[in-house]
Design a protein around this motif. Structure first.
Motif, PDB file in Angstrom:
ATOM      1  N   SER A 185       6.935  -3.367   1.173  1.00  0.00           N
ATOM      2  CA  SER A 185       6.286  -2.423   2.060  1.00  0.00           C
ATOM      3  C   SER A 185       6.085  -1.099   1.340  1.00  0.00           C
ATOM      4  O   SER A 185       6.936  -0.670   0.561  1.00  0.00           O
ATOM      5  N   SER A 186       4.955  -0.467   1.594  1.00  0.00           N
ATOM      6  CA  SER A 186       4.670   0.869   1.065  1.00  0.00           C
ATOM      7  C   SER A 186       4.050   1.681   2.186  1.00  0.00           C
ATOM      8  O   SER A 186       3.205   1.190   2.920  1.00  0.00           O
ATOM      9  N   GLU A 187       4.481   2.936   2.315  1.00  0.00           N
ATOM     10  CA  GLU A 187       3.971   3.786   3.392  1.00  0.00           C
ATOM     11  C   GLU A 187       3.323   5.044   2.846  1.00  0.00           C
ATOM     12  O   GLU A 187       3.616   5.482   1.745  1.00  0.00           O
ATOM     13  N   LYS A 188       2.446   5.608   3.686  1.00  0.00           N
ATOM     14  CA  LYS A 188       1.760   6.865   3.392  1.00  0.00           C
ATOM     15  C   LYS A 188       1.084   6.846   2.020  1.00  0.00           C
ATOM     16  O   LYS A 188       1.324   7.699   1.175  1.00  0.00           O
ATOM     17  N   GLY A 238      -2.323   3.835   5.621  1.00  0.00           N
ATOM     18  CA  GLY A 238      -1.061   4.434   6.024  1.00  0.00           C
ATOM     19  C   GLY A 238       0.109   3.570   5.598  1.00  0.00           C
ATOM     20  O   GLY A 238       1.065   4.036   5.026  1.00  0.00           O
ATOM     21  N   ILE A 239       0.016   2.258   5.862  1.00  0.00           N
ATOM     22  CA  ILE A 239       1.110   1.344   5.556  1.00  0.00           C
ATOM     23  C   ILE A 239       0.536   0.038   5.011  1.00  0.00           C
ATOM     24  O   ILE A 239      -0.441  -0.479   5.536  1.00  0.00           O
ATOM     25  N   THR A 289      -2.571  -1.148   7.408  1.00  0.00           N
ATOM     26  CA  THR A 289      -2.651  -0.356   8.628  1.00  0.00           C
ATOM     27  C   THR A 289      -3.128   1.047   8.287  1.00  0.00           C
ATOM     28  O   THR A 289      -2.627   1.670   7.352  1.00  0.00           O
ATOM     29  N   SER A 290      -4.109   1.525   9.042  1.00  0.00           N
ATOM     30  CA  SER A 290      -4.611   2.884   8.881  1.00  0.00           C
ATOM     31  C   SER A 290      -4.935   3.433  10.260  1.00  0.00           C
ATOM     32  O   SER A 290      -5.875   2.969  10.911  1.00  0.00           O
ATOM     33  N   ARG A 314       2.057  -3.774   4.126  1.00  0.00           N
ATOM     34  CA  ARG A 314       3.216  -4.664   4.200  1.00  0.00           C
ATOM     35  C   ARG A 314       2.819  -6.039   3.669  1.00  0.00           C
ATOM     36  O   ARG A 314       1.720  -6.508   3.959  1.00  0.00           O
TER      37      ARG A 314
END
Length: 56
Positions: A18-21, A4-5, A43-44, A7
């Motif tokens: 940071s990268s999301e989704k 999901g994210i 993070t997932s 960092r």
């Protein structure tokens, strides 16, 4: 594996990237980061993992 994210923090804990989704991730471009020690936080959902990396 999908995240999901993602960092990236420097050695004093400042968020530098940071990268999301994200879907399936195989590589992250860190060419703009200076040499040194970094921590990658993945993070997932409700799962969290951290990995140390060194850029030379």
């Amino acid at each position: 594996m999908a995240f999901g994210i993602i960092r990236i923090y420097n050695n004093v804990g400042v968020l530098v990237k940071s990268s999301e989704k994200l879907s399936t991730v195989k590589e992250i471009n860190v060419s703009e980061l200076s040499k040194g020690l970094y921590f990658v936080q993945l993070t997932s959902g409700n799962k969290l993992g951290t990995q140390k990396i060194i850029i030379r």
